[in-house]
Design a protein around this motif. Structure first.
Motif, short mmCIF file in Angstrom:
data_model
loop_
_atom_site.label_atom_id
_atom_site.label_comp_id
_atom_site.label_asym_id
_atom_site.label_seq_id
_atom_site.Cartn_x
_atom_site.Cartn_y
_atom_site.Cartn_z
N ILE A 75 -5.51 -4.03 -16.53
CA ILE A 75 -4.25 -3.67 -15.90
C ILE A 75 -3.94 -4.67 -14.81
CG2 ILE A 75 -5.28 -2.09 -14.20
CD1 ILE A 75 -2.87 -0.19 -14.89
N GLU A 76 -2.68 -5.01 -14.65
CA GLU A 76 -2.27 -5.93 -13.59
C GLU A 76 -1.98 -5.13 -12.33
OE1 GLU A 76 0.72 -8.87 -14.57
OE2 GLU A 76 0.09 -8.81 -16.67
N VAL A 77 -2.53 -5.61 -11.22
CA VAL A 77 -2.33 -4.98 -9.92
C VAL A 77 -1.85 -6.06 -8.96
CG1 VAL A 77 -3.45 -3.72 -8.04
CG2 VAL A 77 -4.17 -3.32 -10.40
N TYR A 78 -0.84 -5.73 -8.16
CA TYR A 78 -0.26 -6.71 -7.25
C TYR A 78 -1.05 -6.83 -5.95
CZ TYR A 78 3.94 -7.78 -9.82
OH TYR A 78 4.81 -8.24 -10.76
N ILE A 120 5.54 6.08 -2.71
CA ILE A 120 6.50 4.98 -2.85
C ILE A 120 7.47 5.06 -1.67
CG2 ILE A 120 8.33 3.98 -4.26
CD1 ILE A 120 6.84 5.12 -6.72
N ARG A 121 7.58 3.95 -0.96
CA ARG A 121 8.44 3.93 0.24
C ARG A 121 9.83 4.49 -0.03
NH1 ARG A 121 10.00 -0.59 3.14
NH2 ARG A 121 10.43 -1.69 1.22
N THR A 122 10.42 5.02 1.01
CA THR A 122 11.79 5.55 0.91
C THR A 122 12.70 4.69 1.78
OG1 THR A 122 11.30 7.12 2.67
CG2 THR A 122 11.12 7.93 0.42
N GLN A 178 0.83 -1.20 0.00
CA GLN A 178 0.00 0.00 0.00
C GLN A 178 0.86 1.25 0.00
OE1 GLN A 178 -3.47 -0.11 -0.14
NE2 GLN A 178 -3.00 -2.25 -0.58
N PRO A 179 0.37 2.35 -0.49
CA PRO A 179 -0.93 2.50 -1.16
C PRO A 179 -0.85 2.05 -2.61
CG PRO A 179 0.19 4.61 -1.14
CD PRO A 179 1.08 3.63 -0.40
N ASN A 234 2.16 0.54 -6.81
CA ASN A 234 1.97 0.37 -5.37
C ASN A 234 3.09 1.05 -4.58
OD1 ASN A 234 4.21 -1.48 -5.25
ND2 ASN A 234 2.85 -3.15 -5.82
N GLY A 235 3.04 0.91 -3.28
CA GLY A 235 3.99 1.55 -2.39
C GLY A 235 5.42 1.07 -2.52
#
Length: 135
Positions: free
Chosen positions: A75-78, A110-112, A45-46, A61-62
């Motif tokens: 569309i492909e979503v994980y 997007i995570r850091t 997420q998100p 995704n995140g």
């Protein structure tokens, strides 16, 4: 957490995680009839929706992992299943049903944590289409 010095301005729409998961379970059951769709759970997420490459829909995704819509408006979503991430093919109409009013910059969504995530962000940031994204 690492200092976030990423370029900003690529604005995405957050997708409602519960609506998206419900839609994904129905599609997952069709795509993988031998699997237990009830075991499908949220992916990283998100989940964020925005336009790339002159108006093509993308969901990322995140983790900065995502796909661009196909010519068939899918569309492909994980999501997560059996301790792994699996892409589920969703019609764009399902993405529309999960759309919220919440906006988020990809630099924050997007995570850091490390160069892999920074590279993922930069790839999507460079493909971002401000003229065709909801802002």
């Amino acid at each position: 957490m690492k200092d976030n010095s990423r370029p900003t301005g690529a604005i995405a729409v957050k997708l409602d995680a519960e609506i998206l998961l419900a839609k994904a379970r129905a599609e997952f059951a069709k795509q993988f009839p031998e699997a237990d769709a009830a075991q499908l759970s949220h992916g990283p997420q998100p989940q964020m929706h925005f336009a790339v490459d002159r108006g093509n829909a993308a969901v990322v995704n995140g983790e900065g992992v995502g796909y661009v819509a196909t010519e068939n408006d899918t569309i492909e979503v994980y999501f997560s299943y059996a301790d792994t991430w699996v892409p589920v093919v969703l019609p764009l109409s399902h993405i529309g049903h999960a759309t919220t009013h919440d906006r988020i910059d990809l630099a924050e969504g997007i995570r850091t944590f490390g160069s892999r995530l920074d590279v993922n962000h930069l790839i999507w940031f460079n493909r971002y289409d401000a003229d065709n994204s909801a802002q």
